[in-house]
Design a protein around this motif. Sequence first.
Motif, PDB file in Angstrom:
ATOM      1  N   TYR A  40       0.715  -1.268   0.113  1.00  0.00           N
ATOM      2  CA  TYR A  40      -0.130  -0.119  -0.040  1.00  0.00           C
ATOM      3  C   TYR A  40       0.922   1.171   0.111  1.00  0.00           C
ATOM      4  CZ  TYR A  40      -4.485  -2.496   0.938  1.00  0.00           C
ATOM      5  OH  TYR A  40      -5.547  -3.276   1.027  1.00  0.00           O
ATOM      6  N   THR A  41       1.942   1.096   0.923  1.00  0.00           N
ATOM      7  CA  THR A  41       2.721   2.318   0.959  1.00  0.00           C
ATOM      8  C   THR A  41       3.437   2.754  -0.391  1.00  0.00           C
ATOM      9  OG1 THR A  41       3.281   1.497   3.079  1.00  0.00           O
ATOM     10  CG2 THR A  41       4.813   3.280   2.094  1.00  0.00           C
ATOM     11  N   LEU A  42       3.988   1.578  -1.088  1.00  0.00           N
ATOM     12  CA  LEU A  42       4.649   1.630  -2.381  1.00  0.00           C
ATOM     13  C   LEU A  42       3.603   2.134  -3.503  1.00  0.00           C
ATOM     14  CD1 LEU A  42       7.213  -0.966  -2.200  1.00  0.00           C
ATOM     15  CD2 LEU A  42       7.459   1.265  -2.823  1.00  0.00           C
ATOM     16  N   THR A  43       2.339   1.728  -3.407  1.00  0.00           N
ATOM     17  CA  THR A  43       1.404   2.076  -4.432  1.00  0.00           C
ATOM     18  C   THR A  43       1.028   3.627  -4.289  1.00  0.00           C
ATOM     19  OG1 THR A  43       0.337   0.073  -4.144  1.00  0.00           O
ATOM     20  CG2 THR A  43      -0.862   1.901  -5.007  1.00  0.00           C
ATOM     21  N   VAL A  44       1.019   4.256  -3.016  1.00  0.00           N
ATOM     22  CA  VAL A  44       0.809   5.484  -2.841  1.00  0.00           C
ATOM     23  C   VAL A  44       1.961   6.221  -3.351  1.00  0.00           C
ATOM     24  CG1 VAL A  44       0.785   7.620  -1.335  1.00  0.00           C
ATOM     25  CG2 VAL A  44      -0.459   5.223  -0.871  1.00  0.00           C
ATOM     26  N   GLY A  63      -5.580  14.935   3.085  1.00  0.00           N
ATOM     27  CA  GLY A  63      -6.511  15.866   3.541  1.00  0.00           C
ATOM     28  C   GLY A  63      -7.910  15.294   3.109  1.00  0.00           C
ATOM     29  N   LEU A  64      -8.100  14.691   1.826  1.00  0.00           N
ATOM     30  CA  LEU A  64      -9.483  14.272   1.471  1.00  0.00           C
ATOM     31  C   LEU A  64      -9.910  13.061   2.391  1.00  0.00           C
ATOM     32  CD1 LEU A  64      -9.214  14.699  -2.407  1.00  0.00           C
ATOM     33  CD2 LEU A  64     -10.658  16.075  -0.678  1.00  0.00           C
ATOM     34  N   ASN A  65      -8.867  12.360   2.572  1.00  0.00           N
ATOM     35  CA  ASN A  65      -9.133  11.160   3.355  1.00  0.00           C
ATOM     36  C   ASN A  65      -9.436  11.414   4.861  1.00  0.00           C
ATOM     37  OD1 ASN A  65      -8.736   8.300   1.684  1.00  0.00           O
ATOM     38  ND2 ASN A  65      -7.527   9.846   0.920  1.00  0.00           N
ATOM     39  N   LEU A  66      -8.694  12.441   5.324  1.00  0.00           N
ATOM     40  CA  LEU A  66      -9.213  12.631   6.642  1.00  0.00           C
ATOM     41  C   LEU A  66     -10.613  13.181   7.001  1.00  0.00           C
ATOM     42  CD1 LEU A  66      -5.670  14.082   8.038  1.00  0.00           C
ATOM     43  CD2 LEU A  66      -6.687  12.211   8.691  1.00  0.00           C
ATOM     44  N   GLY A 112      -4.220   5.401  10.884  1.00  0.00           N
ATOM     45  CA  GLY A 112      -3.681   4.600   9.704  1.00  0.00           C
ATOM     46  C   GLY A 112      -3.465   5.516   8.676  1.00  0.00           C
ATOM     47  N   ILE A 113      -4.237   6.666   8.251  1.00  0.00           N
ATOM     48  CA  ILE A 113      -4.188   7.597   7.394  1.00  0.00           C
ATOM     49  C   ILE A 113      -2.944   8.302   7.388  1.00  0.00           C
ATOM     50  CG2 ILE A 113      -5.192   9.721   5.943  1.00  0.00           C
ATOM     51  CD1 ILE A 113      -7.862   8.389   6.781  1.00  0.00           C
ATOM     52  N   TRP A 114      -2.550   8.911   8.727  1.00  0.00           N
ATOM     53  CA  TRP A 114      -1.465   9.618   8.837  1.00  0.00           C
ATOM     54  C   TRP A 114      -0.134   8.762   8.560  1.00  0.00           C
ATOM     55  CZ3 TRP A 114      -1.179  14.332   8.838  1.00  0.00           C
ATOM     56  CH2 TRP A 114      -2.317  15.349   9.205  1.00  0.00           C
ATOM     57  N   THR A 115      -0.247   7.526   9.275  1.00  0.00           N
ATOM     58  CA  THR A 115       0.940   6.523   9.055  1.00  0.00           C
ATOM     59  C   THR A 115       1.263   6.404   7.510  1.00  0.00           C
ATOM     60  OG1 THR A 115       0.204   5.551  10.902  1.00  0.00           O
ATOM     61  CG2 THR A 115       1.805   4.245   9.968  1.00  0.00           C
ATOM     62  N   LEU A 116       0.250   6.146   6.837  1.00  0.00           N
ATOM     63  CA  LEU A 116       0.466   6.059   5.308  1.00  0.00           C
ATOM     64  C   LEU A 116       0.895   6.861   4.721  1.00  0.00           C
ATOM     65  CD1 LEU A 116       0.254   4.066   2.880  1.00  0.00           C
ATOM     66  CD2 LEU A 116      -2.308   4.811   2.765  1.00  0.00           C
ATOM     67  N   ALA A 117       0.647   8.211   5.021  1.00  0.00           N
ATOM     68  CA  ALA A 117       0.922   9.611   4.526  1.00  0.00           C
ATOM     69  C   ALA A 117       2.368   9.719   4.857  1.00  0.00           C
ATOM     70  CB  ALA A 117       0.159  10.730   4.919  1.00  0.00           C
TER      71      ALA A 117
END
Lengths: 613, 613
Positions: free
Chosen positions: A119-123, A158-161, A352-357
């Motif tokens: 997931y991280t790499l996809t982003v 931001g959109l996801n948060l 989770g969103i912050w971690t991924l970002a």
Amino acid sequence: MGVPAVWRFLIGPPLRARQAAKQQITPIEGLPALSLDALTSVAYGPEAIIVVLAAAGIAALPLVLPISIAIVVLLAILVFSYRQVIEAYPGGGGTYAVCRANFPPGVGLLAAAALVVDYTLTVAVSIAAGVGSLTSAFPGLSSATVPICLVILAVVTGLNLRGLGDTARAFLLPTMVFIVGLLAVIAIGLIHPLAPHVPRQGRPLVPTEGLESVGVLLVLKAFSAGCSALTGVEAIANGVPLFKQPRVVRAKRTELLLGGILGVMLLGLAVLANRWHISPRFGETVLSQVIATAVGRNWAYYVMSLTITVVLMLAANTSFGGLPVLTSRLAGDNYLPHQFSLRDERQVFAIGIWTLAGLAAVLLVAVRGQTLRLIPLYAIGVFTAFTLAQSGLVKHWRQTRPARWHYRAVINGVGAATTGVATVTFLVTKFTVGAWVVVLAVPALIMLFVRTHAYYARCGRALGLDEIPARPHAKPTMVVVPVTGVDRLTQHAIAEALSISPRVVAVHVVVEDTGQNAERDSELDRRWARWNPGVPLKILHTEYASVVRPISAFIDEIHDQHDEQIVVLIPVALPRRLRYRFLHNHLEIALAAALKTRPDVIVASVPVPLRVS
Amino acid sequence: MGVPAVWRFLIGPPLRARQAAKQQITPIEGLPALSLDALTSVAYGPEAIIVVLAAAGIAALPLVLPISIAIVVLLAILVFSYRQVIEAYPGGGGTYAVCRANFPPGVGLLAAAALVVDYTLTVAVSIAAGVGSLTSAFPGLSSATVPICLVILAVVTGLNLRGLGDTARAFLLPTMVFIVGLLAVIAIGLIHPLAPHVPRQGRPLVPTEGLESVGVLLVLKAFSAGCSALTGVEAIANGVPLFKQPRVVRAKRTELLLGGILGVMLLGLAVLANRWHISPRFGETVLSQVIATAVGRNWAYYVMSLTITVVLMLAANTSFGGLPVLTSRLAGDNYLPHQFSLRDERQVFAIGIWTLAGLAAVLLVAVRGQTLRLIPLYAIGVFTAFTLAQSGLVKHWRQTRPARWHYRAVINGVGAATTGVATVTFLVTKFTVGAWVVVLAVPALIMLFVRTHAYYARCGRALGLDEIPARPHAKPTMVVVPVTGVDRLTQHAIAEALSISPRVVAVHVVVEDTGQNAERDSELDRRWARWNPGVPLKILHTEYASVVRPISAFIDEIHDQHDEQIVVLIPVALPRRLRYRFLHNHLEIALAAALKTRPDVIVASVPVPLRVS
């Protein structure tokens, strides 16, 4: 407007659970919602193949066609495999769920770790490729690649948060422009084989003499690089519950649709790249070259370039739909801190969103926004997950034995074997060029999961979660109120203290330093006597500058004399305006910080509103 | 070793007030302790003159001599003036004290603002000049100018936070090496007028044709730039209480010593620079050129260069002795937040130290560590303070009328007039090249002081500091305990709650989201009934993800029904190891933050130690 107000404006007001309920989607809507990651990989997959081949010189470039055909065959196997995953696990949940159900916990954690990496790499890859498309069209922007990447990441975060991460319908238009446009480009290219040649930008990267000979290793490397185009085909299986009923049918149809479109695109691009001798260039992506050659560098080219940037942003967005859900499941199973399983006020898993970002930002900065430097890291995680999911299904079919289970097991078995071989190929061919990062990250993540789980288990025992505790008993209570003067603040705090217990003592710390203080303190004694609040005032002397030490010592003294519960009430002035807060309460902050970890003392602030404009 | 332990190691254990008592010093020790700022200004003062003159071409360079003579005359006036300040205000305190005593408060604030600017610039200029000396000797370091500046700033800040800022005796050696060495350099230069010429580093900055004509404005500019060499002569008057008895005599002797040494150095350097046609060069300071020309680029040169770097660091350090004391006085007079007047555990005014370090870091980064870009900002603050202090003394002599008061008033009057004219000159000649920063900063600081003072005055009235408040009265208390399960955490918290009041209610928030929770919650109900702690359990339902909202609403409900004091006790698990803390207490942090500003509620955490290794 303070910081919280700005944040509230950006993120929006709190949502009820049912307001945040997800809309149910059709197969056509399933493409933007769940398949963008897979579809947009045409923006970097073919390029990754061509770059590897170019290392062997121009003569090696025609290999792009057979390698693409092999990748499309693998795609077909995966599509059929995942159609079966959809059938077997219509509850969604994807690879982690399949592995949890069919394998010992360790395999589930391996799958989880691989997925986190994926997931991280996809982003990171999607955003880097999107910016690559942008800078191909507007070369002036290329010096700002990293800042543009981070701004796009911030917008998606931001959109996801805000909880707008999965508004599939809004994504439908750019997705359709992308699919139709790219298919049109391919069609034009195939119909007009001698498409108008436009001057190419950038500097060619193909050495006239090959640096490597054309051999098995080169072909394997090119194949494994191209497999990055297959990432994301599993996403539909993860999201089956999002579909309208009949879910399984619709999801399987979407998977087929995705496979068909992606296959056509990959083959078409390979044919065109081969026919037009497209080679990697510094400053322009392969996809941009294909589009420019097919339609010319005109409005259509710019519309397609911007569309590709937008859909790649949206592809990054789909990972934001995946990782936070995965980490919340892991937290629910005690493999990650429980914060990951908490929804915030917008009903999203904010941690989770912050971690991924954060992880994606680190990656983007580390590779300076260059897609090709991420490709060697990519696909390993995805293909590990592919292999595990399909192996799990083989086991599932053998245990449940539905009709035609042999046939089903063979499909998934072939899928597992192929992706397993591909995974090993990636590991071998890409280890030294970056894959070692993944090889280190996956065990590190598994270790984190295991240790967190073990800690929570020890914790549960320590808390006695499985037993009924003894009845609680009250103890006599003594309230200590640190004061600095006789004023409304003190009055308020003493009143609160008397409400808690009749045994109250006010303390005042004198720092023995200047004569000035001593004078003020005897003044305090006099005023206290005049006030006569029915509570003794104890003056504590100290040679240190800290007021915490003498109060701590005083509490120890009380403890030694009586077995009492001690409550410390710290009066805190609360001016109405936030910016005045830091003009008060300097002693209180230090005191609260120092005492709050004393297990035998309850420390509380008594907020006293201060009517100062 | 956690972060607090590392910090404690760096800063040292807490000190008693008398452990931190300052050693008393002799005139010779007074040079390192109080005069380094002034003495080290030879490292940038002459250079500042020469750079201004160089703009008018080589022909203007000989003007360095008459301008330096004028500056030394001004130095003599200032030295005699400040010897009188020492006599008039032997309690120390410097300009701010003089202005507070003799002028309306506004003038004192103007002096304070000018001094804050002065101290900050002294730190920045000294560090930049010290690094300039270092990079002149080792040109390879010049690309790292800003990082080196910041590292030195960090070291000086750390030493001051440790309370080692004024260990004058340790500074004696480098100070003596500096004074003796530089006087020796000047003597060698004067004895051997044809000193061995060494190849000069760097690129000359003198235009062959003048960019400006030699006129009054140029001379004024050069003079005002050179006045930066006079900064720091006021420091001895600020520190009179540091001297051994008889204080006034020793302090006056130190002032004279400083004036003599500084005057000789300035004149000597001007003569040598003139004789050797020293011109500004990119990458090498004027002082470095003089030393290299006099002694050659050998070990003596490198020893002097490093010594200059060290004493400039120590000069920056003297500002750290000054600003925190000034800001603590301002805070004591309610002109700055009271935090500035608190000593920390090492008996230093930590907030003042951090503030000074922060401001100096901003300046150093803004000018990229280039001393000459700071010079136009410098001296204005100092000379404003000079003018104010001496005007104050004139008033003082007129009011107290001691023996020979006319003579004294004339000396200070001449000093005030000269420095006043110099201040105006600086403002006019340097406004566009940076002085506007100071012109904006001083009124902004005064505004800050005035507004803070006004706020504290309103605050005092709101708190009723001048009256005796009413007697405090107890109210009935209700304790609310948010719980998540029946375990030792809850048991501990309920026991504490019962110690505070017999009226206790446990609350549990159910987020209506997944079926899983609902099941767990009816399980909680059952376990609560089995436990039977004598306290009701109230289940609160919410559709939002936040648990704060329903608890807040519940408290409102209690408030509406009864006029009760409400205490919220939040159980908090405290594992022994810090790194495990973040695995707990996620709900509690949010709850405490949201409730802590409710004036009608006391919120406290109940720390429950968790014996988990």
